[in-house]
Enzyme design. Structure first.
Site, PDB file in Angstrom:
ATOM      1  CG  ASP A  37      47.293  47.506  38.390  1.00 37.15           C
ATOM      2  OD1 ASP A  37      47.495  47.580  39.603  1.00 37.15           O
ATOM      3  OD2 ASP A  37      46.363  48.098  37.801  1.00 37.15           O
ATOM      4  CD  GLU A 206      42.914  45.331  44.252  1.00 46.41           C
ATOM      5  OE1 GLU A 206      41.758  45.636  43.935  1.00 46.41           O
ATOM      6  OE2 GLU A 206      43.775  46.168  44.591  1.00 46.41           O
TER       7      GLU A 206
HETATM    8  O1  FUB Z   1      45.091  50.089  38.879  1.00 48.10           O
HETATM    9  C1  FUB Z   1      43.719  49.907  39.020  1.00 48.10           C
HETATM   10  C2  FUB Z   1      43.392  48.949  40.116  1.00 48.10           C
HETATM   11  O2  FUB Z   1      44.175  49.243  41.266  1.00 48.10           O
HETATM   12  C3  FUB Z   1      43.730  47.519  39.829  1.00 48.10           C
HETATM   13  O3  FUB Z   1      42.827  46.877  39.028  1.00 48.10           O
HETATM   14  C4  FUB Z   1      43.806  46.987  41.193  1.00 48.10           C
HETATM   15  O4  FUB Z   1      44.405  45.743  41.291  1.00 48.10           O
HETATM   16  C5  FUB Z   1      44.595  48.049  41.882  1.00 48.10           C
HETATM   17  O5  FUB Z   1      45.967  47.894  41.678  1.00 48.10           O
END
Ligand code: FUB
Length: 324
Positions: A37, A206
């Site tokens: 991320d 997301e």
């Molecule tokens: O790294 C944790 C979670 O995995 C993130 O919040 C999401 O976007 C995914 O990348």
């Protein structure tokens, strides 16, 4: 100078030149360790990357960050924030988003992988330095509730040209946009009195991100499951920061000859230039563990018509790009 001495001088010069060429070359991943991320940002003459520590949820109790003068050589700054500095956070410190305002640095993060009825969600921390240490800014989550089906995670903070601050966020396939007040202590209602506006585009999972170029809003997001190989990033272009966001296509995806699960990205624009770098995580070939994600950089190019050319993910990464 003897002929031998002249020869020796030339050889030394050639070696120095070749060494400079080698150190000017980048590589992917850009630094060691499982980091996901990644949020790339420029503060003054320095590049910064703020990633999630990619590990079991219970071990995600801190965040490191990285700085670089040239996108190639990176220095790690350890534990710039952790759960001892944020009393309500226990685990799952995810997806930092960092902005500078009035000589202070604000780090928005999510914590606890919050579900209905639990404490957690999106928080904000503050520091006098981009390398921290960051302290909790309001002593509680900025967003704890689940609205429009969006889990309060994966925030991205965007400052529009008119000075307005927006925050896009959301997991579980839903994305909301909210306005931030002037000191980042609360959400600011929209003109109609609402706090949350859902802007979820088709395919969204997301990891929202916003970029403004030539007066148009490029909204980007991750699709698929981050633990699966086909996680990727798509985008839309709109005339407004609140959309509508009509999906145009993919920006970045897995390449079976390079890596899988290329997603949850951000973009760095070289200040004042039409030059862009995409910062993203991906999974090395041969790895299937969902937490095995590392941070990479490649060039992102706009086509003449304003669309984004699909990014070629590489092992080589980018070459040195000092900001001075
Ligand atoms: O790294 C944790 C979670 O995995 C993130 O919040 C999401 O976007 C995914 O990348």
């Amino acid at each position: 100078m003897t002929r031998h001495a002249v020869m020796k001088k030339h050889v030394v010069t050639a070696i120095l030149f070749l060494t400079s060429l080698i150190s000017a070359d980048g590589k992917n991943p850009v630094f060691e360790g499982w980091y996901a991320d990644p949020e790339g940002v420029v503060f003054d003459d320095t590049y910064w990357i703020y990633p999630t520590w990619s590990d079991r949820f219970e071990k995600q109790t801190f965040m490191d960050c990285f700085s670089s003068p040239d996108l190639v050589n990176w220095t790690r700054h350890e534990s710039i924030i952790d759960t001892t500095a944020v009393k309500w956070a226990r685990k799952c410190m995810w997806a930092p988003a960092v902005v500078e305002k009035d000589k202070k640095y604000y780090l928005f993060f999510s914590a606890n992988d919050v579900h209905e009825g639990e404490t957690g969600g999106i928080g904000v921390a503050v520091s006098d330095s981009p390398a921290g240490p960051f302290r909790d800014h309001i002593g509680k989550p900025l967003i704890n509730e689940i609205v429009n089906g969006a889990q309060p995670i994966d925030q991205y903070v965007f400052r529009d040209s008119d000075g307005s601050w927006y925050m896009y966020y959301g997991g579980w396939g839903h994305c909301n946009v909210v306005r931030l007040n002037d000191d980042f202590t609360a959400l600011e209602p929209w003109e109609d009195g609402r706090i949350y506006r859902e802007v979820t585009p088709e395919g969204y999972t997301e990891g929202p991100f916003m970029l403004k170029r030539d007066g148009r809003y490029y909204f980007m997001w991750s699709e698929g499951d981050w633990g699966s190989p086909d996680y990727n990033v798509a985008y839309a272009i709109s005339d407004s920061p609140t959309g509508p966001f009509r999906r145009l296509g993919l920006i970045i995806k897995a390449d079976p000859s390079v890596a899988s699960a290329a997603g949850h990205h951000s973009v760095i624009q070289i200040p004042g230039e039409d030059e862009y770098y995409i910062i993203y995580h991906r999974r090395p070939l041969g790895h299937t563990h969902s937490d095995h994600r590392h941070t990479c950089i490649d060039r992102m190019i706009f086509n003449a018509d304003g669309t984004i050319a699909p990014v070629k993910i590489t092992h080589e990464g980018v070459t040195s790009r000092p900001l001075r």
